[in-house]
Design a protein around this motif. Structure first.
Motif, PDB file in Angstrom:
ATOM      1  N   UNK A  30       0.855  -1.186   0.000  1.00 11.83           N
ATOM      2  CA  UNK A  30       0.000   0.000   0.000  1.00 11.83           C
ATOM      3  C   UNK A  30       0.893   1.238   0.000  1.00 11.83           C
ATOM      4  N   UNK A  31       0.647   2.119  -0.941  1.00 11.31           N
ATOM      5  CA  UNK A  31       1.410   3.363  -1.038  1.00 11.31           C
ATOM      6  C   UNK A  31       0.876   4.362  -0.015  1.00 11.31           C
ATOM      7  N   UNK A  32       1.741   4.786   0.892  1.00  7.72           N
ATOM      8  CA  UNK A  32       1.336   5.730   1.949  1.00  7.72           C
ATOM      9  C   UNK A  32       1.874   7.123   1.708  1.00  7.72           C
ATOM     10  N   UNK A  33       2.361   7.405   0.501  1.00  5.06           N
ATOM     11  CA  UNK A  33       3.030   8.681   0.243  1.00  5.06           C
ATOM     12  C   UNK A  33       2.077   9.862   0.355  1.00  5.06           C
ATOM     13  N   UNK A  34       0.957   9.816  -0.344  1.00  8.17           N
ATOM     14  CA  UNK A  34       0.020  10.947  -0.303  1.00  8.17           C
ATOM     15  C   UNK A  34      -0.566  11.131   1.093  1.00  8.17           C
ATOM     16  N   UNK A  35      -0.941  10.012   1.705  1.00  7.91           N
ATOM     17  CA  UNK A  35      -1.476  10.083   3.071  1.00  7.91           C
ATOM     18  C   UNK A  35      -0.448  10.685   4.020  1.00  7.91           C
ATOM     19  N   UNK A  36       0.800  10.269   3.875  1.00  4.60           N
ATOM     20  CA  UNK A  36       1.866  10.768   4.743  1.00  4.60           C
ATOM     21  C   UNK A  36       2.089  12.262   4.552  1.00  4.60           C
ATOM     22  N   UNK A  37       2.049  12.712   3.305  1.00  2.00           N
ATOM     23  CA  UNK A  37       2.239  14.142   3.037  1.00  2.00           C
ATOM     24  C   UNK A  37       1.200  14.984   3.772  1.00  2.00           C
ATOM     25  N   UNK A  38      -0.043  14.560   3.678  1.00  2.00           N
ATOM     26  CA  UNK A  38      -1.110  15.306   4.350  1.00  2.00           C
ATOM     27  C   UNK A  38      -0.984  15.212   5.869  1.00  2.00           C
ATOM     28  N   UNK A  39      -0.639  14.019   6.367  1.00  2.23           N
ATOM     29  CA  UNK A  39      -0.526  13.840   7.812  1.00  2.23           C
ATOM     30  C   UNK A  39       0.631  14.657   8.374  1.00  2.23           C
ATOM     31  N   UNK A  40       1.756  14.694   7.687  1.00  2.00           N
ATOM     32  CA  UNK A  40       2.904  15.469   8.154  1.00  2.00           C
ATOM     33  C   UNK A  40       2.581  16.957   8.195  1.00  2.00           C
ATOM     34  N   UNK A  41       1.910  17.451   7.173  1.00  3.12           N
ATOM     35  CA  UNK A  41       1.516  18.874   7.166  1.00  3.12           C
ATOM     36  C   UNK A  41       0.541  19.173   8.308  1.00  3.12           C
ATOM     37  N   UNK A  42      -0.397  18.260   8.498  1.00  2.00           N
ATOM     38  CA  UNK A  42      -1.386  18.435   9.569  1.00  2.00           C
ATOM     39  C   UNK A  42      -0.729  18.507  10.948  1.00  2.00           C
ATOM     40  N   UNK A  43       0.285  17.664  11.159  1.00  2.00           N
ATOM     41  CA  UNK A  43       0.942  17.595  12.467  1.00  2.00           C
ATOM     42  C   UNK A  43       1.918  18.742  12.700  1.00  2.00           C
ATOM     43  N   UNK A  44       2.527  19.254  11.623  1.00  2.00           N
ATOM     44  CA  UNK A  44       3.573  20.261  11.786  1.00  2.00           C
ATOM     45  C   UNK A  44       3.049  21.692  11.778  1.00  2.00           C
ATOM     46  N   UNK A  45       2.169  22.002  10.827  1.00  2.00           N
ATOM     47  CA  UNK A  45       1.667  23.379  10.723  1.00  2.00           C
ATOM     48  C   UNK A  45       0.834  23.727  11.957  1.00  2.00           C
TER      49      UNK A  45
END
Length: 337
Positions: A30-45
């Protein structure tokens, strides 16, 4: 190989609609790249830190290069992630002067422990020196490390749902993901369906205490034990946490559960706590005390009414599956007392 007549779900093909790769047993990815991008932005910003000099906040993720995926090989989950990220931060002093800077994390990957991450904080060119830079470099870096640790935990819990498909009888056999801290359920609590012994006789009990030191504030460490998504992150498994007096908790595949009896924010948590395999309805009383030591927090764990035969396993469980797991997941590593 499955034995004849035992109905191994790996070979039940005719009873599934897809009739292929039963139970995702052989290999799925399962490719988690797009999900990870959104999750990282959500957690950092939105991460912010504040002191007497002013306030700083991360306003934007400007670079997010990398990829993430999860593979299921014969019922075992294998994680891969590698990220190079940059973000912008802004600071405002108490006198109203504004500053700008950047944060860079070049080595967020499954090959590096969270405490080994390189987190670089800088001021933009032409910005004058300010105490806010030191605030962001110290406290800001700590919060960024915590957020990235949360991302890894979510990747191994939230995103893995459905990686192992239901068998013919409709029961999903979801395995606990492999992680840096191995959750050995034979130690933390047996998964046997046999009923635990009854408390019809008096149980010899004991008490013990242990201390540990974490590179974080009492507020943040207190939150780790009460916020459901953070509990799921450091245990690498689904959990139920009701953060209120009388609220229930259940974690580590149901092998540990109990009830919160007293909650004093940033200072103390008292709970009824038990392994599933303990005699029926027998609970220990566990008290967590958080002491501010400046740049560190001392956690004291007092366990009372622990069955004598369970003392060593309980002590080791708290050290390994709570303290060490929290440090590795959120980057709170410090000396062990």
């Amino acid at each position: 190989m499955a034995k004849w007549g035992e109905g191994d779900p790996r070979w039940i093909v005719e009873e599934r609609a897809d009739a292929t790769n039963v139970n995702n047993w052989h290999w799925t990815e399962r490719d988690a790249t797009n999900w990870s991008s959104e999750k990282l932005k959500e957690l950092l910003v939105g991460i912010s830190v504040e002191n007497d000099e002013g306030k700083c906040e991360i306003t934007e993720v400007t670079k997010l290069e990398g990829e993430a995926s999860i593979n299921n090989r014969k019922g075992k989950l294998i994680f891969f992630y590698e990220w190079n990220l940059k973000a912008k931060w802004k600071g405002t002093s108490t006198s109203g002067i504004k500053y700008k800077g950047n944060i860079e994390v070049p080595n967020l990957s499954d090959e590096n422990e969270m405490e080994d991450l390189d987190i670089s904080v800088s001021l933009c060119k032409d910005e004058s020196e300010t105490p806010l830079f030191q605030l962001m470099k110290k406290e800001g870096s700590r919060k960024v490390r915590e957020a990235l640790g949360s991302y890894v935990g979510f990747l191994k819990t939230e995103f893995t749902q459905g990686m192992i498909l239901p068998t013919a009888n409709g029961v999903t056999k979801q395995q606990t993901p492999q992680a840096k801290v191995k959750m050995d359920n034979t130690q933390i609590g047996s998964s046997s369906t046999a009923a635990p012994p009854s408390t019809g006789v008096r149980i010899p009990t004991c008490k013990f205490s242990l201390k540990d030191t974490f590179l974080t504030s009492p507020e943040d460490l207190y939150r780790v034990f009460l916020k459901q998504e953070m509990v799921q992150a450091f245990t690498h498994s689904a959990a139920v946490v009701e953060p209120e007096k009388g609220g229930k908790f259940r974690l580590l595949d149901g092998n540990v559960f109990g009830e919160f009896q007293e909650l004093v924010p940033e200072e103390k948590i008292v709970m009824k706590w038990r392994f599933k395999t303990w005699p029926t309805e027998h609970y220990a009383t566990v008290t967590l005390t958080f002491t501010d030591k400046g740049n560190e927090t001392e956690l004291k764990v007092d366990c009372r009414a622990v069955p004598e035969s369970e003392e060593d396993r309980t002590r080791e469980g708290w050290q390994r599956y709570y303290c060490q797991a929290i440090k590795q997941t959120f980057g709170y590593g410090a000396r062990l007392c």
